[in-house]
Motif scaffolding. Sequence first.
Motif, mmCIF file in Angstrom:
data_model
loop_
_atom_site.group_PDB
_atom_site.id
_atom_site.type_symbol
_atom_site.label_atom_id
_atom_site.label_comp_id
_atom_site.label_asym_id
_atom_site.label_seq_id
_atom_site.Cartn_x
_atom_site.Cartn_y
_atom_site.Cartn_z
ATOM 1 N N SER A 232 0.842 -1.193 0.000
ATOM 2 C CA SER A 232 0.000 0.000 0.000
ATOM 3 C C SER A 232 0.881 1.247 0.000
ATOM 4 C CB SER A 232 -0.910 0.004 1.237
ATOM 5 O OG SER A 232 -0.160 0.359 2.398
ATOM 6 N N TYR A 234 0.488 3.623 2.456
ATOM 7 C CA TYR A 234 0.156 4.213 3.753
ATOM 8 C C TYR A 234 1.301 4.004 4.732
ATOM 9 C CZ TYR A 234 -2.816 5.548 7.719
ATOM 10 O OH TYR A 234 -3.366 6.180 8.801
ATOM 11 N N ASP A 281 -9.950 -2.549 16.345
ATOM 12 C CA ASP A 281 -10.821 -1.835 15.415
ATOM 13 C C ASP A 281 -10.130 -1.913 14.056
ATOM 14 O OD1 ASP A 281 -12.027 0.100 13.774
ATOM 15 O OD2 ASP A 281 -12.515 1.383 15.475
ATOM 16 N N THR A 283 -11.389 -0.921 11.090
ATOM 17 C CA THR A 283 -12.026 -0.048 10.094
ATOM 18 C C THR A 283 -11.007 0.450 9.068
ATOM 19 O OG1 THR A 283 -13.646 0.680 11.733
ATOM 20 C CG2 THR A 283 -13.361 2.063 9.767
ATOM 21 N N LEU A 284 -9.830 0.872 9.546
ATOM 22 C CA LEU A 284 -8.810 1.403 8.636
ATOM 23 C C LEU A 284 -8.330 0.329 7.670
ATOM 24 C CD1 LEU A 284 -7.003 3.757 7.789
ATOM 25 C CD2 LEU A 284 -5.375 3.061 9.567
ATOM 26 N N LYS A 286 -9.933 -2.255 6.608
ATOM 27 C CA LYS A 286 -10.996 -2.514 5.629
ATOM 28 C C LYS A 286 -11.013 -1.451 4.537
ATOM 29 C CE LYS A 286 -14.348 -4.902 8.634
ATOM 30 N NZ LYS A 286 -15.692 -4.798 9.251
ATOM 31 N N GLU A 287 -10.931 -0.180 4.968
ATOM 32 C CA GLU A 287 -11.029 0.922 4.010
ATOM 33 C C GLU A 287 -9.771 1.053 3.161
ATOM 34 O OE1 GLU A 287 -11.858 4.281 6.456
ATOM 35 O OE2 GLU A 287 -13.968 3.722 6.808
ATOM 36 N N LEU A 288 -8.617 0.911 3.798
ATOM 37 C CA LEU A 288 -7.341 1.163 3.134
ATOM 38 C C LEU A 288 -6.883 -0.027 2.296
ATOM 39 C CD1 LEU A 288 -4.818 3.131 3.028
ATOM 40 C CD2 LEU A 288 -3.898 1.755 4.892
ATOM 41 N N GLY A 290 -8.795 -3.098 1.895
ATOM 42 C CA GLY A 290 -9.830 -4.041 1.486
ATOM 43 C C GLY A 290 -9.659 -5.382 2.179
ATOM 44 N N TRP A 291 -9.155 -5.316 3.415
ATOM 45 C CA TRP A 291 -8.819 -6.548 4.147
ATOM 46 C C TRP A 291 -9.708 -6.744 5.357
ATOM 47 C CZ3 TRP A 291 -7.568 -7.452 9.224
ATOM 48 C CH2 TRP A 291 -7.094 -8.737 9.535
ATOM 49 N N GLU A 292 -10.115 -7.957 5.577
ATOM 50 C CA GLU A 292 -10.682 -8.406 6.834
ATOM 51 C C GLU A 292 -10.503 -9.912 6.901
ATOM 52 O OE1 GLU A 292 -14.980 -8.117 7.304
ATOM 53 O OE2 GLU A 292 -15.120 -7.633 5.168
#
Length: 330
Positions: A232, A234, A281, A283-284, A286-288, A290-292
């Motif tokens: 990524s 980030y 958490d 959330t980041l 998932k958004e950044l 596309g992982w879970e």
Amino acid sequence: MNKKTVLITGAAGFLGSHLCDRFITEGYAVIGMDNFITGDKKNIVHLLEHPNFQFIKHDVTEYINIDQDLDYILHFASPASPIDYLKIPIQTLKVGSLGTHNLLGLAKAKRARILIASTSEVYGDPLVHPQPETYYGNVNTIGPRGVYDEAKRFQEAITMAYHRFHGLETRIVRIFNTYGPRMRLNDGRVIPAFMGQALRGEDLTIFGNGLQTRSFCYVDDQVEGIYRLLLSDYSYPVNIGNPHEITIKDFAEEIIKLTGTAQKVIYKDLPIDDPLQRQPDITLAKELLGWEPQISRSEGMIKTFNYFKNLSENELYKSEHKDFSSFNSK
């Protein structure tokens, strides 16, 4: 086209060895580095003859010289279980500070992107639940666990200093409880401890009242998240873990059911500063990225149990009393 080259420290450890496998599968040239203080050669023996794998036995707290060009560095060299970092506190601090400094310098010299393995322990015994990356933590700097917690917090700080001051490409993964094949059976962490006790016919030991929580991520999901983060753009910390929370008491009952044993659960005092809650958490992520997580705890635990039950009797009953004297306080 030349293969990209990645250096993975802690390569003979649990997570490091799985990362070596993943990057080999992806077609990278992999240089593994480990000093075997907590890693095990058996975790990488299947790679030693692979044409795209090279192994260097080395302590990252000492000067590091790599002749080849490097595209990526993944720094996973560190004791990670309480048994280890409480026995080798100085080496734990050194690998998080001196080791990280050496690898950041190497990344700068090679113009390589570096991913640092941090941990949910930077949050300490959290006052915020679940824990987002924006939470600064509740850590006892001078408690027995501080040697690990603060090593990782310093690791993050120096990594961001290199990013801001030198423009180094950095990635930081905050790893939550991860499990799967190649964990050391008696290393003090919850899953291998419970598995070992169940397979030996011993009572399962819970520290505290068992109402403290953990969130367990299967190793394949963890590796996928780390891989995506590395690629990524980030530079700041990202939680990678499974947000499905369970109490230790309920988890012990799951282990007893899974293993088909009839042990009872016994209770002992909670260690100093042991966190009462742990849930990421994501959330980041998932958004950044596309992982879970994709692998359920029930599926992952069956795979892990099958690995542990196939260990030899010697491995099943072997204690974790390693001789750390040569590593401790040089």
